[in-house]
Each structure stands twice: as C-alpha cells, then as structure tokens.
Write an enzyme that holds these catalytic residues in place. Structure first.
Site, mmCIF file in Angstrom:
data_model
loop_
_atom_site.group_PDB
_atom_site.id
_atom_site.type_symbol
_atom_site.label_atom_id
_atom_site.label_comp_id
_atom_site.label_asym_id
_atom_site.label_seq_id
_atom_site.Cartn_x
_atom_site.Cartn_y
_atom_site.Cartn_z
ATOM 1 N N ARG A 33 0.831 -1.214 0.000
ATOM 2 C CA ARG A 33 0.000 0.000 0.000
ATOM 3 C C ARG A 33 0.861 1.259 0.000
ATOM 4 O O ARG A 33 0.468 2.278 -0.571
ATOM 5 C CB ARG A 33 -0.948 -0.005 1.192
ATOM 6 N N LYS A 88 -17.207 -16.815 2.034
ATOM 7 C CA LYS A 88 -18.609 -16.592 2.382
ATOM 8 C C LYS A 88 -19.424 -16.066 1.218
ATOM 9 O O LYS A 88 -19.124 -15.009 0.679
ATOM 10 C CB LYS A 88 -18.703 -15.586 3.535
ATOM 11 N N GLY A 112 -8.231 -9.118 -0.935
ATOM 12 C CA GLY A 112 -6.939 -9.252 -0.266
ATOM 13 C C GLY A 112 -6.361 -10.656 -0.361
ATOM 14 O O GLY A 112 -5.186 -10.832 -0.680
ATOM 15 N N GLY A 129 -12.933 -4.514 -0.188
ATOM 16 C CA GLY A 129 -14.331 -4.120 -0.032
ATOM 17 C C GLY A 129 -14.764 -3.102 -1.070
ATOM 18 O O GLY A 129 -15.832 -3.217 -1.668
HETATM 19 P P1 ADP Z 1 -10.777 -12.248 -0.819
HETATM 20 O O1 ADP Z 1 -10.016 -11.686 0.358
HETATM 21 O O2 ADP Z 1 -9.900 -12.502 -1.992
HETATM 22 O O3 ADP Z 1 -12.005 -11.464 -1.157
HETATM 23 P P2 ADP Z 1 -12.232 -14.071 0.871
HETATM 24 O O4 ADP Z 1 -11.783 -13.309 2.067
HETATM 25 O O5 ADP Z 1 -13.655 -14.010 0.470
HETATM 26 O O6 ADP Z 1 -11.297 -13.700 -0.376
HETATM 27 O O7 ADP Z 1 -11.935 -15.627 1.087
HETATM 28 C C1 ADP Z 1 -10.659 -16.128 1.286
HETATM 29 C C2 ADP Z 1 -10.649 -17.310 2.231
HETATM 30 O O8 ADP Z 1 -11.541 -18.320 1.799
HETATM 31 C C3 ADP Z 1 -9.279 -17.936 2.292
HETATM 32 O O9 ADP Z 1 -8.745 -17.780 3.586
HETATM 33 C C4 ADP Z 1 -9.535 -19.411 1.969
HETATM 34 O O10 ADP Z 1 -8.804 -20.303 2.781
HETATM 35 C C5 ADP Z 1 -11.014 -19.555 2.225
HETATM 36 N N1 ADP Z 1 -11.599 -20.667 1.482
HETATM 37 C C6 ADP Z 1 -11.620 -20.823 0.146
HETATM 38 N N2 ADP Z 1 -12.186 -21.994 -0.193
HETATM 39 C C7 ADP Z 1 -12.542 -22.597 0.964
HETATM 40 C C8 ADP Z 1 -13.177 -23.852 1.291
HETATM 41 N N3 ADP Z 1 -13.564 -24.701 0.336
HETATM 42 N N4 ADP Z 1 -13.386 -24.136 2.607
HETATM 43 C C9 ADP Z 1 -12.997 -23.269 3.565
HETATM 44 N N5 ADP Z 1 -12.405 -22.085 3.329
HETATM 45 C C10 ADP Z 1 -12.181 -21.748 2.046
HETATM 46 MG MG MG Z 2 -10.370 -11.798 2.500
#
Ligand code: ADP
Ligand code: MG
Length: 402
Positions: free
Chosen positions: A39, A205, A358, A381
């Site tokens: 950043r 999620k 992230g 976000g």
């Molecule tokens: P980003 O930060 O890229 O938006 P998220 O925060 O939504 O992504 O999700 C990332 C997390 O999701 C990671 O820590 C990863 O381990 C978890 N994850 C991905 N697939 C699974 C799964 N099948 N079961 C549990 N956790 C998962």
């Molecule tokens: Mg994340």
C-alpha cells in the site's frame, strides 16, 4: 459523473500550494513491523508528482482499528520512516491528528516537503464523519487529493467529509493517481466489456459477495463459482456436502441465483476433499455427488480446473475475486494456482484481467502472476462494491470534471 483527477491538473499550478492528501497507508503490522509494504508502494505516484512539482504535502491516513482512541501500537510513525525510504525523499512525522499542534508545523513548510499526520482513526469523529473535524483538515490547504481507494466505500471525515469541506470553502477535491487507476480499470471492465466476459468468484462466504454475484450475472457470459461458497450452491442443489463449510442462511439466495443464472452460472463438477485442514490429511478428488460423511470440500477438483481454465483462457474480459480453495495449504491450492495462471495467460494474450480481494491478491502473488495481470486492486471491499454497481462515497464527494 466523471471526477477530476490529478492528471487533469497542470503541475505548474501545484508549486507552493498546500495539498492535503488522503492515502491508504493501512499496512499490515506483525510485532510492530510492516509485513507488507504494497500500500505504501501504491501511494508513491501521487506523492512523487506532488512533491516534485513543489507542493507542500500534508498526508493523512488511518492504520488499523483504534476505534477513536490513541493507541501507540497503531502510530503511523514507522510508516513515515518506510514511506521516506520508498519515496527517496524526507517525510516528517507530526504526532498529532488535528488541531493547533498539527496545524502549526504545517504553516511554514518549505516547497516540495511531505509531512504525515498521526492516524486519523485516533479521533472518534473520523469514522463518524464529523464535519468539524473534516473542516479542520480542509483549513490546512486549498486542494484535497483523495488517493485512498481502499476506504472509498466508507464516508469518513478524512475522505468524503474532507472533500465536501474543501469544496464548501471554494477549493477542489480530486482523485489521486491510484484512485484514478482503480476506478478506470474496475469501471472499464464493466462498461463495454469485450466478450467473452468471464467472472470468477470464490472465497469463504457467499453472504459477503451476493451483491457482486447478482450484479455481475446478467452482464457476464460466464460466472464461475469456487471456494467455500460453491458448497452452499451444492446444498441448494440438494447435494450432500459432508462436513464442509456451508452457509445455511444463504440457501434460498443460492437457489435464486442458480435460477437467475441459468447456463451462465458455472459450478464445480468435482472437488478435492479431506478429513482435516492439513497437508498430512487423507486428500481425495471426488465428483460433487460423491461427497459424504466427514469429507470437507477444500478445493475444486481436476475436471473443474480444466473446465474453468479453458473458459478463462478463452475470455477477453475477466473479473476475479476470491480463491478457489484453501490456498494457504499446499494440498488445497491447485485450483487457485491454475486459475491465477489462466487469468495471466489470457492477459498475456491481450485480455483485460482485473483482480480484487486481499486473499486473492496474496494468492496471485504466491502464484507469481501479479505482474502479468492488467490490474490488481488495492481495495477488497471497495472493489467489490464497485463491481456490484454501487457508488463509493469517497468518490462521489469529489469535484466533477467539466
Ligand atoms: P478475498 O479476500 O480474496 O475477497 P475471501 O476473504 O472471500 O477472499 O476468502 C478467502 C478465504 O476463503 C481464504 O482464507 C480461503 O482459505 C477460504 N476458502 C476458500 N475456499 C474454501 C473452502 N472450500 N473451505 C474453507 N475455506 C475456504
Ligand atoms: Mg479476504
């Protein structure tokens, strides 16, 4: 409405002016050390230009979540030191957020100097978007440059509030180079996307990404779902997901999205399952209707990897947010790594590929493809909100380009 940016200002008009810059220097700290300086790096183009043009730069940022109280562990002082090294230019740290002790040293700055005030979130008025606090910052100068894309989806005193206060006193509030670049790529990919347009959404999620999925579905040719959120879709289809992460509250939403999406919504056909989250676990590839008992679905399977990467390599516009599995553990990283390489290959071939989130950015870094992607957003976000079609308060408050 298109907003005025730093590129729209003649740099000869910057010399000698006091410019207030809101950057996003919210870097991760581990044991008081900056563990990732991305950043800081991303904020350099704006600061280099302003200091080089002879402006007096007063820099604001938040760091962490001190919740309106002074917390020495979240002081920006070490950030000032790192920033000075990266910038190759002195950065004076002022250990006050606002008020007389912050404004006095700002009054007599030499041209081309950069000062950083203390963490904006040490003051309760910051997240409350207090107008007096915003006005006190606006008083420091006559131009406001908002470069904090990562917090643009929040209306805080140092973002939207400061822009409004600056404009109210007759000054301008414009987007910095990073902010402009983020908006350009994230909006361009949606405006008139070259087709095929493929979105890849994963992560933990579904509830945090429903807005993006339903907004992208009608615009894309394919929306590929991976990560834990695919499990919730499996359950919505009536499949057994064993001991996998599922959001029961989102089953109805998942059913609606399946209905709405038709052929465009592409779910995994197979999965990598294990009985525990460990490289030593008993790891198997199974078809999605074969999941049962103590199985945890932790990555997309080999057949899915092939389908997804074929679709990605054939795309001309790509939006990617969220890993395909628990990529932090090698045994469950392959789906995410293959997707990262496919997006990079498409970009090498001239496709526009934009990544947000992230954890996804960390995964792309681990796959070694960051440099090959068109754009990696610094704002998780904020990028999701933009892709979902929302307007960002930190951007809306800026001066229109006419
Ligand atoms: P980003 O930060 O890229 O938006 P998220 O925060 O939504 O992504 O999700 C990332 C997390 O999701 C990671 O820590 C990863 O381990 C978890 N994850 C991905 N697939 C699974 C799964 N099948 N079961 C549990 N956790 C998962
Ligand atoms: Mg994340």
């Amino acid at each position: 409405m298109i907003k005025k940016t730093l590129s729209d200002v003649d740099s000869s008009a910057l010399c000698g002016r006091t410019v207030i810059v809101r950057a996003d220097l919210n870097v991760p700290l581990e044991d008081g050390e900056i563990s990732d300086g991305q950043r800081i790096q991303a904020s350099l183009p704006t600061l280099t230009e302003l200091a080089g043009a002879g402006a007096r730069v007063v820099l604001l940022s938040h760091l962490g979540r001190p919740k309106g109280q002074v917390n020495p562990e979240l002081s920006l002082e070490p950030v000032a030191r790192r920033l000075a090294e990266s910038l190759g230019h002195p950065v004076s740290f002022i250990p006050f957020t606002h008020g007389g002790k912050a404004s006095a040293p700002v009054a007599n700055l030499p041209e081309g100097s950069v000062v950083l005030l203390e963490n904006t979130r040490f003051v309760p008025g910051e997240t409350a978007n207090d107008s007096e606090l915003a006005e006190s910052w606006a008083e420091l100068g006559d131009l406001f440059v908002n470069d904090a894309f990562g917090t643009a989806h929040r209306a805080h005193a140092s973002t939207a509030g400061l822009a409004a206060a600056m404009r109210a006193k007759g000054g301008e509030a414009i987007a910095g180079h990073l902010m402009a670049q983020e908006l350009q790529f994230l909006e361009e990919v949606l405006r008139v996307p070259e087709r095929p347009f493929v979105a890849i959404i994963g992560g933990a999620k579904i509830s945090s990404k429903i807005g993006v999925i339903s907004s992208l579905l009608p615009r894309v040719d394919r929306l590929l779902i991976g990560g834990a959120m695919a499990n919730t879709f499996f359950r919505a289809l009536g499949l057994d997901t064993g001991d996998s992460l599922v959001e029961e509250d989102s089953l109805d939403t998942a059913r609606e999205l399946i209905e709405q999406g038709g052929e465009s919504l592409v779910l995994p056909v197979d999965c990598i399952v294990a009985d525990e989250l460990s490289n030593d676990a008993d790891v198997r590839a199974v078809l999605r209707h074969e999941v049962s008992g103590r199985d945890k679905i932790l990555d997309v399977g080999p057949e899915t990897r092939e389908r997804f990467t074929d679709m990605i390599r054939g795309a001309r516009s790509i939006v990617w947010n969220g890993p395909m599995g628990v990529f932090e553990i090698d045994a469950f990283a392959q789906g995410t790594i293959d997707v990262a390489h496919a997006v990079a290959d498409a970009c090498d071939g001239g496709a526009l590929g934009v990544l947000g989130g992230g954890d996804s950015a960390a995964a792309a870094d681990r796959a070694g493809v960051v440099e090959r992607l068109t754009h990696v957003s610094t704002g998780g976000g904020a990028s999701l909100e933009l892709l979902a079609g929302a307007r960002l308060p930190g951007v809306e408050a800026l001066t229109d380009l006419n």
